[in-house]
Design a protein around this motif. Structure first.
Motif, PDB file in Angstrom:
ATOM      1  N   PHE A  20       0.868  -1.234  -0.040  1.00 39.80           N
ATOM      2  CA  PHE A  20      -0.071   0.068  -0.026  1.00 39.80           C
ATOM      3  C   PHE A  20       0.838   1.277   0.190  1.00 39.80           C
ATOM      4  N   ILE A  21       1.941   1.109   0.741  1.00 40.95           N
ATOM      5  CA  ILE A  21       2.813   2.512   0.817  1.00 40.95           C
ATOM      6  C   ILE A  21       3.233   2.661  -0.466  1.00 40.95           C
ATOM      7  N   LEU A  22       3.853   1.717  -1.135  1.00 41.52           N
ATOM      8  CA  LEU A  22       4.526   1.968  -2.545  1.00 41.52           C
ATOM      9  C   LEU A  22       3.448   1.978  -3.633  1.00 41.52           C
ATOM     10  N   TYR A  23       2.297   1.438  -3.602  1.00 40.59           N
ATOM     11  CA  TYR A  23       1.175   1.580  -4.574  1.00 40.59           C
ATOM     12  C   TYR A  23       0.801   3.050  -4.539  1.00 40.59           C
ATOM     13  N   PHE A  24       0.480   3.599  -3.289  1.00 43.33           N
ATOM     14  CA  PHE A  24       0.304   4.988  -3.214  1.00 43.33           C
ATOM     15  C   PHE A  24       1.284   6.117  -3.822  1.00 43.33           C
ATOM     16  N   GLU A  25       2.517   5.704  -3.372  1.00 44.65           N
ATOM     17  CA  GLU A  25       3.572   6.649  -3.720  1.00 44.65           C
ATOM     18  C   GLU A  25       3.667   6.649  -5.194  1.00 44.65           C
ATOM     19  N   SER A  26       3.508   5.569  -5.819  1.00 46.28           N
ATOM     20  CA  SER A  26       3.840   5.454  -7.288  1.00 46.28           C
ATOM     21  C   SER A  26       2.853   6.029  -8.242  1.00 46.28           C
ATOM     22  N   PHE A  27       1.734   6.417  -7.749  1.00 48.41           N
ATOM     23  CA  PHE A  27       0.985   7.251  -8.470  1.00 48.41           C
ATOM     24  C   PHE A  27       0.798   8.790  -8.188  1.00 48.41           C
ATOM     25  N   GLY A  28       1.727   9.152  -6.919  1.00 47.99           N
ATOM     26  CA  GLY A  28       1.576  10.625  -6.867  1.00 47.99           C
ATOM     27  C   GLY A  28       1.431  10.934  -5.500  1.00 47.99           C
ATOM     28  N   ALA A  29       0.912  10.151  -4.571  1.00 51.72           N
ATOM     29  CA  ALA A  29       0.771  10.598  -3.208  1.00 51.72           C
ATOM     30  C   ALA A  29       2.037  10.625  -2.383  1.00 51.72           C
ATOM     31  N   PRO A  30       2.110  11.633  -1.651  1.00 48.13           N
ATOM     32  CA  PRO A  30       3.193  12.039  -1.011  1.00 48.13           C
ATOM     33  C   PRO A  30       3.615  11.044   0.180  1.00 48.13           C
ATOM     34  N   MET A  54       8.584  -8.644   1.861  1.00 48.55           N
ATOM     35  CA  MET A  54       8.441  -7.348   1.986  1.00 48.55           C
ATOM     36  C   MET A  54       9.184  -6.661   0.467  1.00 48.55           C
ATOM     37  N   LEU A  55       9.971  -7.453  -0.107  1.00 45.78           N
ATOM     38  CA  LEU A  55      10.449  -6.938  -1.294  1.00 45.78           C
ATOM     39  C   LEU A  55       9.366  -7.351  -2.585  1.00 45.78           C
ATOM     40  N   LEU A  56       8.624  -8.656  -2.358  1.00 46.11           N
ATOM     41  CA  LEU A  56       7.376  -8.728  -3.260  1.00 46.11           C
ATOM     42  C   LEU A  56       6.410  -7.709  -3.066  1.00 46.11           C
ATOM     43  N   CYS A  57       6.027  -7.285  -2.012  1.00 48.79           N
ATOM     44  CA  CYS A  57       4.787  -6.459  -1.747  1.00 48.79           C
ATOM     45  C   CYS A  57       5.193  -5.172  -2.182  1.00 48.79           C
ATOM     46  N   ALA A  58       6.497  -4.702  -2.045  1.00 55.58           N
ATOM     47  CA  ALA A  58       7.073  -3.211  -2.602  1.00 55.58           C
ATOM     48  C   ALA A  58       7.004  -3.637  -3.975  1.00 55.58           C
ATOM     49  N   PHE A  59       7.571  -4.327  -4.617  1.00 58.07           N
ATOM     50  CA  PHE A  59       7.769  -4.517  -6.174  1.00 58.07           C
ATOM     51  C   PHE A  59       6.356  -4.470  -6.814  1.00 58.07           C
ATOM     52  N   THR A  60       5.562  -5.234  -6.181  1.00 60.83           N
ATOM     53  CA  THR A  60       3.927  -5.281  -6.679  1.00 60.83           C
ATOM     54  C   THR A  60       3.286  -4.118  -6.550  1.00 60.83           C
ATOM     55  N   GLY A  61       3.437  -3.458  -5.492  1.00 62.31           N
ATOM     56  CA  GLY A  61       2.604  -2.087  -5.087  1.00 62.31           C
ATOM     57  C   GLY A  61       3.331  -1.126  -6.065  1.00 62.31           C
ATOM     58  N   SER A  62       4.645  -0.997  -6.279  1.00 60.11           N
ATOM     59  CA  SER A  62       5.296  -0.274  -7.339  1.00 60.11           C
ATOM     60  C   SER A  62       4.760  -0.086  -8.689  1.00 60.11           C
ATOM     61  N   VAL A  63       4.891  -1.376  -9.017  1.00 59.74           N
ATOM     62  CA  VAL A  63       4.240  -1.650 -10.400  1.00 59.74           C
ATOM     63  C   VAL A  63       2.682  -1.323 -10.648  1.00 59.74           C
ATOM     64  N   LEU A  64       2.011  -1.844  -9.756  1.00 58.83           N
ATOM     65  CA  LEU A  64       0.513  -1.367  -9.987  1.00 58.83           C
ATOM     66  C   LEU A  64       0.258  -0.327  -9.605  1.00 58.83           C
ATOM     67  N   GLY A  65       1.067   0.554  -8.830  1.00 60.95           N
ATOM     68  CA  GLY A  65       0.953   2.027  -8.587  1.00 60.95           C
ATOM     69  C   GLY A  65       0.906   3.035  -9.925  1.00 60.95           C
ATOM     70  N   ASP A  66       2.103   2.612 -10.358  1.00 62.38           N
ATOM     71  CA  ASP A  66       2.633   3.160 -11.705  1.00 62.38           C
ATOM     72  C   ASP A  66       1.552   2.934 -12.627  1.00 62.38           C
TER      73      ASP A  66
END
Length: 163
Positions: A20-30, A54-66
């Motif tokens: 969730f942290i990286l999902y929201f960051e990846s589409f513009g949330a501060p 943790m790495l898998l969740c971060a990676f997935t959240g980053s990709v889906l957020g973008d």
């Protein structure tokens, strides 16, 4: 204050909080995604968090957020970004500059943008509004997210054991 809030999420939900942290960051949330990822890596090195989930969740959240950012940019377009971009520090001048960068080297722009603070949060929005083909964006997004996650999520973990 934001860090304390994130600390609660991480202690409550563990590795899944990184999605969730990286999902929201990846589409513009501060949200402090990079510093949170480094903190997670150090928590994993201290044995308080499992590194691989943790790495898998971060990676997935980053990709889906973008990808979410890409969809917003693609369907909302430049008009939407110009109207609401100031909420994520996207001025008309910055948007024009970033779109010029996208035009010159779109794949490279998306793959490396994650390592540059404002571009990390905005590259999906810019690629979507700039008309980059989604398959090309997705491949570049996956490569960039994998590299960034390994550098900032795995790097501090490895450094801890080397020194």
């Amino acid at each position: 204050m934001v860090e304390e809030y994130l600390q609660h999420w991480i202690s409550q939900y563990g590795a899944f909080a990184y999605f969730f942290i990286l999902y929201f960051e990846s589409f513009g949330a501060p949200v402090p995604g990079e510093s949170g990822l480094i903190a997670g890596s150090l928590l994993a090195a201290a044995g308080k968090l499992d590194l691989l989930p943790m790495l898998l969740c971060a990676f997935t959240g980053s990709v889906l957020g973008d990808c979410t950012g890409y969809a917003i940019g693609h369907f909302g377009g430049e008009k939407l970004l110009l109207r609401y971009g100031h909420y994520v520090k996207l001025t008309p001048e910055r948007l024009e500059k970033f779109q010029n960068m996208l035009d010159k080297g779109g794949f490279f722009f998306v793959a490396t943008a994650r390592f540059i603070v404002i571009l990390r949060q905005l590259n999906g929005l810019i690629a979507g509004s700039g008309g980059m083909a989604f398959p090309k964006f997705l491949v570049a997004n996956i490569i960039g997210a994998a590299a960034w996650t390994l550098v900032w999520g795995g790097g501090p973990y490895l450094v801890k054991f080397l020194f």
